[in-house]
Design a protein around this motif. Structure first.
Motif, short mmCIF file in Angstrom:
data_model
loop_
_atom_site.label_atom_id
_atom_site.label_comp_id
_atom_site.label_asym_id
_atom_site.label_seq_id
_atom_site.Cartn_x
_atom_site.Cartn_y
_atom_site.Cartn_z
N SER A 52 1.04 -1.29 0.19
CA SER A 52 -0.18 -0.01 0.05
C SER A 52 1.00 1.27 0.11
O SER A 52 0.46 2.38 -0.28
CB SER A 52 -0.81 -0.05 1.37
OG SER A 52 -0.15 0.06 2.39
N SER A 53 2.13 1.20 0.15
CA SER A 53 2.89 2.41 0.43
C SER A 53 3.53 2.90 -0.97
O SER A 53 3.91 3.56 -1.06
CB SER A 53 4.06 2.28 1.31
OG SER A 53 5.02 1.46 1.14
N ASN A 82 2.75 3.45 -5.07
CA ASN A 82 1.78 3.48 -5.99
C ASN A 82 1.38 2.65 -7.02
O ASN A 82 2.23 2.07 -7.69
CB ASN A 82 2.16 4.97 -6.70
CG ASN A 82 1.23 5.46 -7.67
OD1 ASN A 82 -0.06 4.80 -8.06
ND2 ASN A 82 1.05 6.84 -7.97
N TYR A 93 0.41 5.30 -0.22
CA TYR A 93 1.15 5.68 -1.02
C TYR A 93 1.33 7.03 -1.36
O TYR A 93 2.27 7.63 -1.79
CB TYR A 93 0.87 4.77 -2.48
CG TYR A 93 -0.35 5.43 -3.09
CD1 TYR A 93 -0.22 6.41 -4.12
CD2 TYR A 93 -1.71 5.02 -2.89
CE1 TYR A 93 -1.10 7.01 -4.70
CE2 TYR A 93 -2.75 5.43 -3.69
CZ TYR A 93 -2.46 6.43 -4.48
OH TYR A 93 -3.60 6.81 -5.28
N LYS A 133 1.03 9.18 1.33
CA LYS A 133 1.87 9.73 2.35
C LYS A 133 3.35 9.41 2.08
O LYS A 133 4.19 10.15 2.14
CB LYS A 133 1.53 8.76 3.60
CG LYS A 133 1.20 9.48 4.80
CD LYS A 133 0.90 8.50 6.09
CE LYS A 133 -0.23 8.67 6.73
NZ LYS A 133 -0.87 7.75 7.45
N ASN A 134 3.56 8.18 1.34
CA ASN A 134 5.05 7.98 0.67
C ASN A 134 5.65 9.01 -0.05
O ASN A 134 6.62 9.31 0.00
CB ASN A 134 4.93 6.56 0.20
CG ASN A 134 6.30 5.83 0.59
OD1 ASN A 134 7.11 6.38 1.16
ND2 ASN A 134 6.60 4.63 -0.15
N LYS A 183 4.46 11.94 -0.14
CA LYS A 183 4.87 13.46 0.60
C LYS A 183 6.14 13.12 1.24
O LYS A 183 6.91 14.00 1.52
CB LYS A 183 3.72 13.54 1.72
CG LYS A 183 2.47 14.04 1.12
CD LYS A 183 1.52 14.26 2.15
CE LYS A 183 -0.02 14.59 1.65
NZ LYS A 183 -0.84 14.58 2.65
N VAL A 239 7.47 15.21 -2.65
CA VAL A 239 6.54 15.50 -3.75
C VAL A 239 5.60 16.88 -3.54
O VAL A 239 5.04 16.61 -2.65
CB VAL A 239 5.96 14.26 -4.37
CG1 VAL A 239 5.23 14.42 -5.79
CG2 VAL A 239 6.90 13.08 -4.61
N SER A 240 5.68 17.48 -4.45
CA SER A 240 4.79 18.87 -4.43
C SER A 240 3.22 18.28 -4.36
O SER A 240 2.99 17.10 -5.12
CB SER A 240 4.97 19.68 -5.57
OG SER A 240 4.76 19.16 -6.87
N ASN A 241 2.42 19.17 -3.80
CA ASN A 241 1.01 18.83 -4.04
C ASN A 241 0.74 18.83 -5.26
O ASN A 241 -0.37 17.61 -5.68
CB ASN A 241 0.34 19.86 -3.19
CG ASN A 241 0.41 19.92 -1.62
OD1 ASN A 241 0.61 18.68 -1.12
ND2 ASN A 241 0.25 20.84 -1.15
N ARG A 265 1.89 17.61 -8.07
CA ARG A 265 2.28 16.50 -8.60
C ARG A 265 1.75 15.22 -7.93
O ARG A 265 1.23 14.45 -8.55
CB ARG A 265 3.89 16.38 -8.32
CG ARG A 265 4.57 15.51 -9.37
CD ARG A 265 5.98 15.27 -9.06
NE ARG A 265 6.45 13.97 -9.60
CZ ARG A 265 6.84 13.69 -10.94
NH1 ARG A 265 6.33 14.33 -11.78
NH2 ARG A 265 7.27 12.43 -11.18
N ARG A 315 -0.19 13.07 -10.66
CA ARG A 315 0.72 12.38 -11.31
C ARG A 315 0.60 11.04 -10.40
O ARG A 315 0.88 9.86 -10.96
CB ARG A 315 2.12 12.79 -11.01
CG ARG A 315 3.38 11.88 -11.53
CD ARG A 315 3.31 12.07 -13.18
NE ARG A 315 4.16 11.07 -13.77
CZ ARG A 315 4.01 9.78 -13.90
NH1 ARG A 315 2.62 9.39 -13.35
NH2 ARG A 315 4.93 9.01 -14.45
N HIS A 316 0.07 11.09 -9.10
CA HIS A 316 -0.09 9.96 -8.23
C HIS A 316 -1.60 9.59 -8.06
O HIS A 316 -1.84 8.36 -8.38
CB HIS A 316 0.53 10.33 -6.76
CG HIS A 316 2.06 10.28 -7.01
ND1 HIS A 316 2.91 9.02 -6.73
CD2 HIS A 316 3.04 11.19 -7.07
CE1 HIS A 316 4.11 9.26 -6.61
NE2 HIS A 316 4.22 10.33 -7.20
N ASN A 352 -4.96 6.89 -10.43
CA ASN A 352 -5.61 5.60 -9.49
C ASN A 352 -7.24 5.95 -9.43
O ASN A 352 -7.77 5.02 -8.95
CB ASN A 352 -4.87 5.72 -8.15
CG ASN A 352 -3.62 5.00 -8.21
OD1 ASN A 352 -3.82 3.68 -8.47
ND2 ASN A 352 -2.72 5.77 -7.91
#
Lengths: 326, 267
Positions: A104-105, A107, B162, B164-165, B167, B171-173, B175, B179-180, B184
C-alpha cells in the motif's frame, strides 16, 4: 574523527494531541529522545502507544486536527517550526521513511523504478541518464535481481520482500541522514525479515545514515539496535542500550515484554502475557499508566506519576522501584 | 463470454458503427444535405432513398449522416469541457478539503439542484442560441457530476499510504494530485465521461428540438425530430429515423459506460 557522539535529532518534551469536539486527546504525552549520528535506535511498544504518531510528527505528516508541541531539533533546525515547502525539501533528502506495508505504500500505477527516480528528480539536478544509472545502482545495492527489468515492473508484480527493498531504495536513494523504519519487517516472513534487517544494518554501516527502528518485536530490536526506547501509553518508560535492556530490564513493563518472548525452553508451556490491556488515550490517570497491569504496584503508583530515574549512566527508568528492589 | 463483456461489446459496436458513419459523412453523403427537391417530397424508404425523404425532398439518410457529425462534435467538446473543469475542481476540493472543499461543494450542490436542461436553457437564452453556446452550456452542466466523482476518489486516496509515501519523498502537492492520485481514480471518471457523452447528445437533441440549439440549415438529430413532428402522419419515417439514431448513440455510450464499470468492479 569523533562524530559518533554527535546528536542528529533531538526530541524534547514532544506532546501530540488530537482535537475532538469535546476535548484534546493526547497520544504522546511529553517524550524526549535523541538519535546520534550513525546510530540505530529502537522504539518498542504495543500498538497505540504513540510510536507511529511520533514518527509522523518528525515528518510533519500528521493530520490538521493534531496539536504538536515541544521541540524536534534536527541538525540545528526545529522541524516543528518549518513551513510546508521547507519541510518538503527535508523530506526524502535528509529524512526518509519506510512503512510496514510495502504494497500500500507504493503507487500501484507507477513503475517501481520511476518511484525511486522521482525522489532523485525532486531533490537533485541530475539529468535523465545519470538518474537512471543511480537508480539501477541503488536497486543493485539493496539486492534486487535484474535491476533493468525490475525497473519496469509495477508493485503488484513483485513479492513482498522485493517491494520492501524497493521501498528501502526510495528511502535511501538521496542518502538521507535519518531513516525512520516503521515496522519495516512486520509484514514479511521470517527469512525475508532477516534479509531486510541485514540490509538495513548494511545501509547504516556503509552510508552513515542513522536509523530509527520502530517495532513491537523485541527480538528484531535486539538484533539491530544499539539503543532502545520503550514506550507505553504515550510515555517513554525506559531507555537503555539494547543489551542492557535484555539482561537488566528496569521497568516492570519491559520485564513483561521480555518474558512474553517465546523461547525454545518454554516449548509446550503456555506463553506469558501481561494481564490487562493498554489504556485508551481517553483514560486519564494521575498515577503511573502501567499501574493497573503492574505486579509490583503499590499505593504511591496510583496517585503519583513517576519521573524518569537514572539508574546507570545510560539507563533511565520511569518507575519508583527502579534501581531498588527490581 | 460473460454478461459484463456483452455490455461492453454492444457499446463498442454501436459506437463504432455510428462513428464510421460520421467519418464517411465527412467525405461522402448519398445526396446533398441542403439541396431542395420538390419532386421527391415525402418519399417512403426505397432503394434510392434508404430512409426516405423529408418535406423538402431532401434525403433523410444523408441528413442523418451529417447530423451525426454534430452529435459527436457536441458530445466530445462538451464532455471535454465538463471533465477537465470538473476533474480540476473535484481534485482541488477533495485533496485540500476543509473550507475550500465546503465552498466548492456547496456551489456544485446548488448547480445539481436544478435540472441541467433547465440551466442549459437559461444559459442559451441569455447568451444566445447557436452551436457554440449549446456546447458550452452542456459542458458546464456536466461539471458537477465530474467534480463529485473526482472529489470522492481524491478524498479516499489522499489518506492512503502511497500518497503519504509520496509526501515523504517531498513530492509537491500538484504532482501528488495529478501524477499520483489521478491515475488511480481515473476509471470512475472514464465511466462518467461515457455516460456524460450520452447525456450531451440527449441534451443537444433536446435543445435543438426546442429550437434553441443548432440552427438550420445545419442538420441536427434533435432539429430533425422537431421538424418532422408536423408531418408525422404524412411521412412517419422522417420522424422515426432521427429518433432511432439518437437512441442508438445514447444506448451505445451507456452500454460502454456500464461495461467499463463492470470490468472495474470485478477487479
Amino acid at each position: 574523527m569523533n562524530c559518533e557522539n554527535e546528536s542528529l535529532i533531538e526530541i524534547k518534551d514532544l506532546k501530540i494531541g488530537f482535537k475532538t469536539p469535546e476535548k484534546i486527546l493526547h497520544a504522546v504525552k511529553g517524550i524526549s529522545l535523541e538519535v546520534r549520528k550513525r546510530e540505530i535506535v529502537g522504539i518498542v511498544g504495543e500498538s497505540g502507544c504513540g510510536k507511529t504518531v511520533t514518527a509522523l510528527s518528525i515528518m510533519r505528516l500528521l493530520p490538521d486536527n493534531t496539536i504538536v508541541t515541544g521541540n524536534i531539533n534536527f541538525s540545528g533546525i526545529n522541524l516543528l517550526s518549518l513551513k510546508e515547502d521547507e519541510t518538503r525539501e527535508i523530506r526524502g533528502r535528509d529524512i526518509s521513511m519506510v512503512f510496514q506495508d510495502s504494497l500500500s505504500s507504493l503507487n500501484p500505477l507507477m513503475k517501481v523504478g520511476r518511484q525511486i527516480d522521482e525522489n532523485l528528480m525532486i531533490h537533485t539536478s541530475l539529468d535523465n541518464r545519470d538518474r537512471l544509472s543511480e537508480v539501477l545502482d541503488i536497486m543493485d545495492k539493496v539486492g534486487l535481481p535484474d535491476p533493468e527489468q525490475t525497473y519496469e515492473k509495477y508493485p503488484h508484480e513483485l513479492s513482498g520482500g522485493m517491494r520492501q527493498r524497493i521501498a528501502i531504495s526510495i528511502a535511501i536513494v538521496c542518502n538521507p541522514d535519518l531513516i525512520i523504519a516503521d515496522e519495516p519487517t512486520t509484514a514479511l516472513d521470517v527469512t525475508v525479515q532477516a534479509q531486510i534487517l541485514e540490509l538495513l544494518r548494511k545501509i547504516n554501516r556503509e552510508s552513515n545514515s542513522s536509523i530509527v527502528f520502530i517495532s513491537h518485536n523485541l527480538g528484531v530490536i535486539r538484533e539491530v539496535c544499539s539503543k532502545v526506547y520503550v514506550m507505553y501509553a504515550g510515555h517513554i518508560v525506559e531507555r537503555a542500550p539494547a543489551e542492557t535492556l535484555f539482561t537488566n530490564p528496569g521497568h516492570p513493563y519491559t520485564m513483561g515484554l521480555i518474558k512474553a518472548l517465546p523461547k525454545l525452553e518454554s516449548k509446550g508451556k503456555e506463553l506469558f502475557d501481561i494481564r490487562g490491556r493498554v489504556p485508551s488515550i481517553a483514560d486519564l490517570t494521575q498515577g503511573c499508566p502501567f499501574e493497573p497491569r503492574c505486579d509490583y504496584s503499590f499505593e504511591r503508583c496510583k496517585k503519583e506519576f513517576p519521573d524518569l530515574k537514572k539508574i546507570d549512566s545510560d539507563h533511565e527508568v520511569r518507575c519508583f522501584l527502579a534501581g531498588g528492589i527490581l | 463470454m460473460n454478461k459484463s463483456r456483452i455490455n461492453l461489446w454492444i457499446g463498442i459496436v454501436l459506437i463504432s458503427v455510428l462513428m464510421l458513419m460520421m467519418v464517411v459523412s465527412l467525405f461522402y453523403t448519398p445526396f446533398s444535405v441542403t439541396e431542395i427537391n420538390r419532386l421527391e417530397r415525402f418519399e417512403p424508404p426505397s432503394a434510392r432513398h434508404l430512409l426516405g425523404t423529408d418535406n423538402f425532398g431532401r434525403d433523410v439518410l444523408s441528413r442523418i449522416m451529417k447530423g451525426s457529425q454534430t452529435a459527436f462534435f457536441v458530445g466530445l467538446v462538451a464532455v471535454s469541457i465538463g471533465s477537465i473543469l470538473g476533474v480540476l475542481i473535484g481534485a482541488i476540493s477533495g485533496y485540500f478539503g476543509g473550507i475550500v472543499d465546503e465552498i466548492i461543494m456547496r456551489i456544485v450542490d446548488s448547480m445539481m439542484a436544478f435540472p441541467s436542461i433547465l440551466l442549459a436553457l437559461m444559459f442559451v437564452s441569455v447568451f444566445g442560441v447557436g452551436l457554440r453556446n449549446t456546447i458550452i452550456a452542456i459542458g458546464i452542466m456536466s461539471i458537477p457530476s465530474f467534480a463529485r466523482i473526482t472529489r470522492s476518489g481524491f478524498v479516499q486516496h489522499k489518506e492512503l499510504d502511497y500518497v503519504k509515501n509520496a509526501k515523504i519523498k517531498g513530492v509537491s502537492n500538484l504532482r501528488i494530485m495529478f501524477r499520483h492520485i489521478l491515475p488511480n481514480v481515473l476509471s470512475p471518471i472514464v465511466v462518467a465521461a461515457s455516460m456524460g457523452f450520452a447525456n450531451a447528445v440527449l441534451a443537444e437533441a433536446a435543445l435543438s428540438y426546442l429550437g434553441l440549439g443548432i440552427q438550420p440549415p445545419n442538420p441536427s438529430w434533435g432539429k430533425m425530430l422537431s421538424e418532422s413532428q408536423v408531418f408525422i402522419t404524412v411521412g412517419p419515417w422522417y420522424a422515426i429515423a432521427p429518433g432511432v439514431f439518437i437512441t442508438l448513440l445514447v444506448l451505445g455510450f451507456n452500454f460502454l459506460g456500464d461495461g467499463i464499470r463492470d470490468i472495474r468492479e470485478k477487479r
